[in-house]
Motif scaffolding. Structure first.
Motif, PDB file in Angstrom:
ATOM      1  N   ARG A 112       0.811  -1.212   0.000  1.00 14.44           N
ATOM      2  CA  ARG A 112       0.000   0.000   0.000  1.00 14.44           C
ATOM      3  C   ARG A 112       0.855   1.279   0.000  1.00 14.44           C
ATOM      4  O   ARG A 112       0.327   2.377  -0.163  1.00 14.44           O
ATOM      5  N   LEU A 113       2.172   1.124   0.175  1.00 17.63           N
ATOM      6  CA  LEU A 113       3.077   2.270   0.115  1.00 17.63           C
ATOM      7  C   LEU A 113       3.512   2.601  -1.310  1.00 17.63           C
ATOM      8  O   LEU A 113       4.161   3.615  -1.533  1.00 17.63           O
ATOM      9  N   LEU A 114       3.149   1.761  -2.281  1.00 19.80           N
ATOM     10  CA  LEU A 114       3.589   1.980  -3.663  1.00 19.80           C
ATOM     11  C   LEU A 114       3.148   3.337  -4.240  1.00 19.80           C
ATOM     12  O   LEU A 114       3.907   3.952  -5.004  1.00 19.80           O
ATOM     13  N   PRO A 115       1.959   3.858  -3.932  1.00 25.34           N
ATOM     14  CA  PRO A 115       1.594   5.178  -4.482  1.00 25.34           C
ATOM     15  C   PRO A 115       2.552   6.298  -4.067  1.00 25.34           C
ATOM     16  O   PRO A 115       2.575   7.353  -4.718  1.00 25.34           O
ATOM     17  N   ALA A 116       3.315   6.080  -3.000  1.00 30.22           N
ATOM     18  CA  ALA A 116       4.238   7.141  -2.565  1.00 30.22           C
ATOM     19  C   ALA A 116       5.376   7.357  -3.547  1.00 30.22           C
ATOM     20  O   ALA A 116       5.944   8.453  -3.623  1.00 30.22           O
ATOM     21  N   ALA A 117       5.737   6.332  -4.300  1.00 30.80           N
ATOM     22  CA  ALA A 117       6.873   6.432  -5.212  1.00 30.80           C
ATOM     23  C   ALA A 117       6.673   7.486  -6.304  1.00 30.80           C
ATOM     24  O   ALA A 117       7.508   8.383  -6.473  1.00 30.80           O
ATOM     25  N   PRO A 118       5.588   7.438  -7.082  1.00 31.25           N
ATOM     26  CA  PRO A 118       5.400   8.496  -8.087  1.00 31.25           C
ATOM     27  C   PRO A 118       5.180   9.868  -7.472  1.00 31.25           C
ATOM     28  O   PRO A 118       5.531  10.887  -8.075  1.00 31.25           O
ATOM     29  N   ALA A 119       4.606   9.911  -6.269  1.00 31.89           N
ATOM     30  CA  ALA A 119       4.417  11.210  -5.613  1.00 31.89           C
ATOM     31  C   ALA A 119       5.762  11.866  -5.318  1.00 31.89           C
ATOM     32  O   ALA A 119       5.950  13.071  -5.535  1.00 31.89           O
ATOM     33  N   LEU A 120       6.726  11.091  -4.833  1.00 29.07           N
ATOM     34  CA  LEU A 120       8.063  11.620  -4.563  1.00 29.07           C
ATOM     35  C   LEU A 120       8.811  11.928  -5.858  1.00 29.07           C
ATOM     36  O   LEU A 120       9.577  12.893  -5.930  1.00 29.07           O
ATOM     37  N   ALA A 121       8.584  11.121  -6.881  1.00 28.37           N
ATOM     38  CA  ALA A 121       9.280  11.332  -8.151  1.00 28.37           C
ATOM     39  C   ALA A 121       8.918  12.664  -8.789  1.00 28.37           C
ATOM     40  O   ALA A 121       9.731  13.258  -9.506  1.00 28.37           O
ATOM     41  N   ALA A 122       7.715  13.174  -8.527  1.00 22.53           N
ATOM     42  CA  ALA A 122       7.279  14.435  -9.141  1.00 22.53           C
ATOM     43  C   ALA A 122       8.149  15.612  -8.733  1.00 22.53           C
ATOM     44  O   ALA A 122       8.249  16.598  -9.467  1.00 22.53           O
ATOM     45  N   SER A 123       8.795  15.518  -7.569  1.00 22.24           N
ATOM     46  CA  SER A 123       9.633  16.622  -7.108  1.00 22.24           C
ATOM     47  C   SER A 123      10.993  16.641  -7.780  1.00 22.24           C
ATOM     48  O   SER A 123      11.719  17.636  -7.662  1.00 22.24           O
ATOM     49  N   MET A 124      11.355  15.566  -8.498  1.00 21.70           N
ATOM     50  CA  MET A 124      12.687  15.486  -9.102  1.00 21.70           C
ATOM     51  C   MET A 124      12.654  15.170 -10.591  1.00 21.70           C
ATOM     52  O   MET A 124      13.521  15.631 -11.336  1.00 21.70           O
ATOM     53  N   TRP A 125      11.688  14.396 -11.027  1.00 21.90           N
ATOM     54  CA  TRP A 125      11.675  13.905 -12.402  1.00 21.90           C
ATOM     55  C   TRP A 125      10.729  14.715 -13.272  1.00 21.90           C
ATOM     56  O   TRP A 125       9.869  15.450 -12.795  1.00 21.90           O
ATOM     57  N   THR A 126      10.898  14.520 -14.577  1.00 22.29           N
ATOM     58  CA  THR A 126       9.984  15.130 -15.534  1.00 22.29           C
ATOM     59  C   THR A 126       8.709  14.296 -15.635  1.00 22.29           C
ATOM     60  O   THR A 126       8.571  13.255 -14.974  1.00 22.29           O
ATOM     61  N   VAL A 127       7.792  14.718 -16.503  1.00 23.70           N
ATOM     62  CA  VAL A 127       6.464  14.096 -16.555  1.00 23.70           C
ATOM     63  C   VAL A 127       6.536  12.636 -17.000  1.00 23.70           C
ATOM     64  O   VAL A 127       5.963  11.745 -16.350  1.00 23.70           O
ATOM     65  N   LEU A 128       7.229  12.376 -18.105  1.00 27.93           N
ATOM     66  CA  LEU A 128       7.241  11.013 -18.642  1.00 27.93           C
ATOM     67  C   LEU A 128       7.857  10.004 -17.677  1.00 27.93           C
ATOM     68  O   LEU A 128       7.258   8.940 -17.435  1.00 27.93           O
ATOM     69  N   PRO A 129       9.045  10.242 -17.104  1.00 23.49           N
ATOM     70  CA  PRO A 129       9.574   9.272 -16.130  1.00 23.49           C
ATOM     71  C   PRO A 129       8.644   9.071 -14.941  1.00 23.49           C
ATOM     72  O   PRO A 129       8.560   7.954 -14.399  1.00 23.49           O
ATOM     73  N   THR A 130       7.954  10.129 -14.519  1.00 20.71           N
ATOM     74  CA  THR A 130       7.019   9.995 -13.402  1.00 20.71           C
ATOM     75  C   THR A 130       5.872   9.051 -13.760  1.00 20.71           C
ATOM     76  O   THR A 130       5.474   8.185 -12.968  1.00 20.71           O
TER      77      THR A 130
END
Length: 348
Positions: A22-40
C-alpha cells in the motif's frame, strides 16, 4: 526507483497482514519533485505492474484499491511535475534577465584605470536576488579617475530603479563636470526626477547616500565628497585612517530639506596606498551575539595585497563572522595606487 524496488521486495518478503504494497503510491508522488512528466508516469506504471504481480501470489491485498490509488497519484504527480518544470523555466528566465540587468547596471570594472588598480564586490543579501539598492561605478575621465559608491534607501524594484538612474547620470556627468560638486548636483537632480516620475508611498523617505572619489592624472592625492555615506578607509604608509568628512554633505534627494552645501576633502594618495570604499552592509554585518563587524580593526590586520585579494578576504570574513547570514546588500570598491606604476603620462 530505489524506493519502489525496496517496497516491492518488502511486499514479497513480509506477511500479507502487513500490506507493505500500500506504500507503492508514494513512489510516483516523490518522483514528481525530481523527475519530468514522462519518467514519473513510467514509474507509476511500473508500480502498477508490481501490484498486479503481487496479486498472483496474494489475492487478498486489496489490489483494485491500491491500483486505483497508484493511478490517481501518478496522474496528480505528473501534473505536479509539469507545473514544477514550468515554474523552474520561468525562474530561470527571470534569473537570466536579472543577470543581464546586473551586467548593465553593475558592469564589471576594468582591473586598471588610469594607472590605479581597482576591484569591485557586490553581494545581494537575498540568495535569489541579483541586484539591489547598492551601486558603484568608475570611469577614467579627462579630470582623472572618478569613482561612485552609494546605497539607495529601501529594497526591491524601487531601489533598483533609483540606483539605475544614478549610475546612468554618473556615467555622463563624470566626463562633463570639471569638479565633484557639479557631479553630485547632477546626481541630486537625477534622483529627484526619478522620484517625481515614479511616486510611491515612501517618496518622502526615498534618498541615497553616496561617496564620490577623484584621483587626478598626476596622482598624489584623492578628492572625496561624502553625502551621508560610511567613511572610506585609507591605508597610507602602513597606517589605516578613517576618512571622515570635515563638513557633512546631505544625502541625495534631501538637499531640498536641508542646507544645499557640498564639501570635498583632499587627502594624500601616494604609491603603495590602498583605499577601501564600502556600503553600510559591511559595517552592519552582525555575529551571533549581535556585534558589528569591526572593519577598521580588520583593515589594520591585512597585509599588503591586491584589490582582488583584499575583497576576497573581506567577503570570506564577512560570511564567517555572520555564520553565512548577510542581512543587507554589500558593495565595495578596493583601489590601490601601485608602487611600480606611477600615474604619469605612460598610463594615460
Amino acid at each position: 526507483m530505489i524506493l519502489t524496488l525496496l517496497i516491492a521486495a518488502l511486499a514479497f518478503a513480509t506477511p500479507r497482514d502487513i500490506a507493505v504494497s500500500r506504500l507503492l503510491p508514494a513512489a510516483p508522488a516523490l518522483a514528481a519533485s525530481m523527475w519530468t512528466v514522462l519518467p514519473t508516469i513510467l514509474l507509476g506504471a511500473f508500480c502498477g505492474l508490481i501490484m498486479l504481480s503481487l496479486n498472483f501470489f496474494y489475492t487478498d491485498l486489496g489490489t483494485p484499491y491500491t491500483a486505483a490509488a497508484i493511478a490517481a497519484v501518478t496522474l496528480a504527480a505528473a501534473y505536479a511535475s509539469h507545473v514544477r518544470i514550468r515554474r523552474e523555466e520561468a525562474l530561470l528566465q527571470i534569473r537570466l534577465v536579472a543577470d543581464a540587468a546586473q551586467q548593465v547596471l553593475l558592469r564589471p570594472l576594468p582591473s586598471r584605470l588610469g594607472g590605479i588598480e581597482i576591484e569591485s564586490l557586490y553581494v545581494a543579501a537575498q540568495a535569489q536576488a541579483r541586484i539591489g539598492g547598492d551601486f558603484y561605478e568608475a570611469a577614467e575621465t579627462p579630470h582623472g579617475v572618478r569613482l561612485l559608491l552609494g546605497d539607495v534607501r529601501g529594497k526591491g524594484l524601487s531601489a533598483v530603479g533609483a540606483a539605475s538612474a544614478l549610475i546612468s547620470c554618473f556615467r555622463e556627468a563624470a566626463y562633463d563636470e570639471p569638479d565633484l560638486t557639479g557631479v553630485i548636483r547632477r546626481l541630486e537632480t537625477s534622483i529627484g526626477r526619478h522620484s517625481a516620475a515614479h511616486p510611491s508611498q515612501d517618496l518622502p523617505e526615498r534618498f541615497a547616500t553616496a561617496l564620490l572619489a577623484e584621483i587626478p592624472r598626476d596622482g598624489g592625492h584623492v578628492k572625496l565628497l561624502n553625502c551621508g555615506h560610511p567613511p572610506p578607509l585609507l591605508v597610507h604608509r602602513g597606517e589605516t585612517y578613517v576618512l571622515e568628512p570635515s563638513e557633512p554633505s546631505p544625502p541625495l534627494n534631501l538637499a531640498a530639506l536641508v542646507k544645499d552645501n557640498y564639501h570635498a576633502d583632499i587627502v594624500p594618495f601616494t604609491p603603495g596606498d590602498h583605499l577601501l570604499l564600502y556600503t553600510d552592509g559591511v559595517t552592519e554585518t552582525r555575529d551571533h551575539d549581535g556585534e558589528f563587524f569591526p572593519l577598521h580593526h580588520w583593515m589594520r590586520q591585512q597585509n599588503p595585497v591586491s584589490p582582488h585579494q583584499l575583497l576576497d578576504r573581506l567577503h570570506e570574513d564577512l560570511l564567517r563572522f555572520s555564520d553565512g547570514r548577510l542581512d543587507d546588500d554589500i558593495a565595495a570598491l578596493s583601489v590601490l595606487y601601485p608602487r611600480s606604476s606611477p600615474l604619469d603620462a605612460s598610463d594615460r
